[in-house]
Design a protein around this motif. Structure first.
Motif, mmCIF file in Angstrom:
data_model
loop_
_atom_site.group_PDB
_atom_site.id
_atom_site.type_symbol
_atom_site.label_atom_id
_atom_site.label_comp_id
_atom_site.label_asym_id
_atom_site.label_seq_id
_atom_site.Cartn_x
_atom_site.Cartn_y
_atom_site.Cartn_z
ATOM 1 N N ASP A 83 39.517 40.289 30.727
ATOM 2 C CA ASP A 83 39.807 41.627 31.228
ATOM 3 C C ASP A 83 40.834 42.250 30.288
ATOM 4 O OD1 ASP A 83 39.666 43.868 32.780
ATOM 5 O OD2 ASP A 83 40.566 43.002 34.573
ATOM 6 N N SER A 84 40.999 43.540 30.410
ATOM 7 C CA SER A 84 42.047 44.231 29.662
ATOM 8 C C SER A 84 42.781 45.142 30.634
ATOM 9 C CB SER A 84 41.448 45.036 28.506
ATOM 10 O OG SER A 84 42.467 45.655 27.742
ATOM 11 N N PRO A 85 43.700 44.580 31.413
ATOM 12 C CA PRO A 85 44.399 45.379 32.424
ATOM 13 C C PRO A 85 45.147 46.554 31.794
ATOM 14 C CG PRO A 85 44.825 43.040 32.732
ATOM 15 C CD PRO A 85 44.158 43.181 31.407
ATOM 16 N N ALA A 86 45.304 47.619 32.572
ATOM 17 C CA ALA A 86 46.045 48.776 32.070
ATOM 18 C C ALA A 86 47.484 48.403 31.747
ATOM 19 C CB ALA A 86 46.005 49.896 33.113
ATOM 20 N N PHE A 87 48.045 47.451 32.496
ATOM 21 C CA PHE A 87 49.427 47.028 32.276
ATOM 22 C C PHE A 87 49.490 45.507 32.211
ATOM 23 C CE2 PHE A 87 49.738 51.003 34.776
ATOM 24 C CZ PHE A 87 50.243 51.808 33.772
ATOM 25 N N GLY A 88 50.041 44.994 31.115
ATOM 26 C CA GLY A 88 50.198 43.564 30.965
ATOM 27 C C GLY A 88 48.983 42.928 30.328
ATOM 28 N N SER A 89 48.908 41.604 30.448
ATOM 29 C CA SER A 89 47.834 40.828 29.823
ATOM 30 C C SER A 89 46.884 40.292 30.887
ATOM 31 C CB SER A 89 48.428 39.654 29.047
ATOM 32 O OG SER A 89 49.034 38.735 29.942
ATOM 33 N N ALA A 90 45.684 39.920 30.449
ATOM 34 C CA ALA A 90 44.727 39.302 31.371
ATOM 35 C C ALA A 90 45.313 38.014 31.948
ATOM 36 C CB ALA A 90 43.413 39.026 30.647
ATOM 37 N N TYR A 91 45.955 37.227 31.093
ATOM 38 C CA TYR A 91 46.528 35.957 31.543
ATOM 39 C C TYR A 91 47.616 36.211 32.592
ATOM 40 C CZ TYR A 91 48.671 31.321 31.404
ATOM 41 O OH TYR A 91 49.167 30.090 31.754
ATOM 42 N N GLY A 92 48.509 37.170 32.310
ATOM 43 C CA GLY A 92 49.617 37.434 33.234
ATOM 44 C C GLY A 92 49.140 37.950 34.575
ATOM 45 N N VAL A 93 48.164 38.857 34.566
ATOM 46 C CA VAL A 93 47.658 39.409 35.820
ATOM 47 C C VAL A 93 46.831 38.367 36.569
ATOM 48 C CG1 VAL A 93 46.239 41.226 36.837
ATOM 49 C CG2 VAL A 93 47.745 41.757 34.928
ATOM 50 N N ALA A 94 46.048 37.570 35.830
ATOM 51 C CA ALA A 94 45.281 36.496 36.472
ATOM 52 C C ALA A 94 46.217 35.499 37.149
ATOM 53 C CB ALA A 94 44.405 35.793 35.448
ATOM 54 N N LYS A 95 47.300 35.161 36.469
ATOM 55 C CA LYS A 95 48.272 34.230 37.045
ATOM 56 C C LYS A 95 48.883 34.792 38.321
ATOM 57 C CE LYS A 95 52.578 31.773 35.960
ATOM 58 N NZ LYS A 95 53.617 31.542 34.921
ATOM 59 N N ALA A 96 49.271 36.064 38.292
ATOM 60 C CA ALA A 96 49.908 36.684 39.459
ATOM 61 C C ALA A 96 48.960 36.771 40.646
ATOM 62 C CB ALA A 96 50.414 38.081 39.089
ATOM 63 N N ASN A 97 47.661 36.828 40.378
ATOM 64 C CA ASN A 97 46.685 36.956 41.456
ATOM 65 C C ASN A 97 46.063 35.628 41.870
ATOM 66 O OD1 ASN A 97 46.173 39.930 42.263
ATOM 67 N ND2 ASN A 97 46.388 40.004 40.043
ATOM 68 N N GLY A 98 46.641 34.516 41.435
ATOM 69 C CA GLY A 98 46.213 33.216 41.915
ATOM 70 C C GLY A 98 45.009 32.626 41.223
ATOM 71 N N LEU A 99 44.618 33.201 40.070
ATOM 72 C CA LEU A 99 43.439 32.696 39.370
ATOM 73 C C LEU A 99 43.733 31.506 38.472
ATOM 74 C CD1 LEU A 99 41.492 35.927 38.429
ATOM 75 C CD2 LEU A 99 40.468 33.871 39.381
ATOM 76 N N LEU A 100 44.983 31.342 38.084
ATOM 77 C CA LEU A 100 45.297 30.331 37.079
ATOM 78 C C LEU A 100 44.937 28.908 37.524
ATOM 79 C CD1 LEU A 100 46.288 30.341 34.217
ATOM 80 C CD2 LEU A 100 48.626 30.048 35.047
#
Length: 321
Positions: A83-100
């Motif tokens: 993904d290419s989130p509008a803010f931050g990185s795919a890894y950072g947003v995935a981590k925050a949303n419990g995907l990691l």
């Protein structure tokens, strides 16, 4: 030409139940093996959106991503999450949303999407800058969330593919095309046409209604939908929500451009939209302008860079202490 749209009732993200629902919704389409062949590199494109409101059901449920990745691997595909989130990185947003943890359990790579110029067939858009990773994947599986949207009324499968536009380009498009909502909708439709997802599976088990895409509230819908045609699936989901398709720019423009099949050409082998109709879905209380002025574009770009290159690395460093 008949276009099958598969709709099932699904009320739980509990893994065994969700896996059954996923198998059920894909069965009329030929199952995952109809879309993924052994050795295929498969981009899973969820709606990651933001790291700030993970409890508001405004991103694709991690368990659905996990279940889809499992099925891709079971038929010999090689899934990766992007993904290419509008803010931050795919890894950072995935981590925050419990995907990691789920990605680690499946050895599922999380990749940042990088832009490249691609020509379009639409004279209004000479080219679009899209994710090279998405365009070069053997298969793209689109995993949107059902949400109301304060700028576009609803966000479904077509809008989710805007995540394949590099983060900073999103703000530019809001400035370049945002003064004309139909032009902005056309840009989103052309983006979806170029990316051409082989399969779209829409997460409508719990939706996000009201002032979305992140400022609304969760709403139990109990629906899982799937189709090989993203435009047709969006049209069907608009009917499920009882919303006029002409007030949703992505749906209206896909119909105008002839990309969305006529309603009479849609087939529902399991449940029809009337079987899972939502009578009182809440749209935004007031629509907001899409366009960004130059100051907002600069601010948005700075925020993206700050989160990605300062805030996220600092959080990762602190976590290692």
């Amino acid at each position: 030409m008949v276009v099958p749209i598969s709709l099932v009732r699904a009320t739980s993200y509990h893994r065994p139940e969700l896996e059954r629902s996923l198998t059920q919704v894909l069965a009329p389409l030929g199952g995952m093996a109809a879309f993924v062949k052994p050795g295929d590199r498969v981009l899973l494109k969820p709606n990651l959106l933001t790291a700030s409101r993970p409890t508001k059901a405004c991103t694709t449920e991690p368990e659905l991503v996990y279940a889809v990745a499992q099925q891709v691997k079971a038929v010999g595909g090689k899934p990766f999450l992007g993904d290419s989130p509008a803010f931050g990185s795919a890894y950072g947003v995935a981590k925050a949303n419990g995907l990691l943890p789920l990605a680690q359990a499946l050895d599922l790579p999380i990749v940042e999407l990088h832009g490249h110029r691609y020509s379009t067939a639409n004279p209004d858009f000479d080219h679009l800058r899209l994710s090279k990773e998405a365009m070069e994947a053997d298969v793209v599986i689109n995993l949107p969330k059902v949400k109301s949207h304060v700028q576009l009324t609803l966000t479904l499968g077509v809008k989710n593919l805007f995540g394949c536009v590099p983060g900073k380009m999103k703000a530019w498009w809001h400035m370049e095309a945002g003064k004309d909502v139909q032009r902005f909708g056309t840009m989103l439709v052309e983006t979806a046409r170029l990316i051409d997802p082989a399969l779209t599976i829409v997460d409508g088990i719990v939706g996000h209604e009201g002032n979305g895409p992140s400022g609304g509230e969760p709403r139990d819908l109990g629906v899982l939908g799937a189709a090989g045609n993203v435009f047709a699936l969006d049209r069907a989901m608009v009917a499920v929500l009882g919303v006029d398709p002409l007030v949703v720019p992505t749906v209206a423009q896909s119909m105008r451009l002839g990309l969305c099949p006529a309603w009479e050409e849609l087939a529902f082998p399991l449940l029809a939209p009337d079987d899972v109709l939502v009578a009182d879905w809440q749209l935004p209380t007031e629509l907001m302008p899409i366009d960004f002025g130059m100051p907002r574009v600069v601010k948005s770009t700075f925020k993206h860079l700050y989160i990605r290159f300062i805030q996220e690395p600092m959080a990762a460093y602190a976590g290692r202490l």
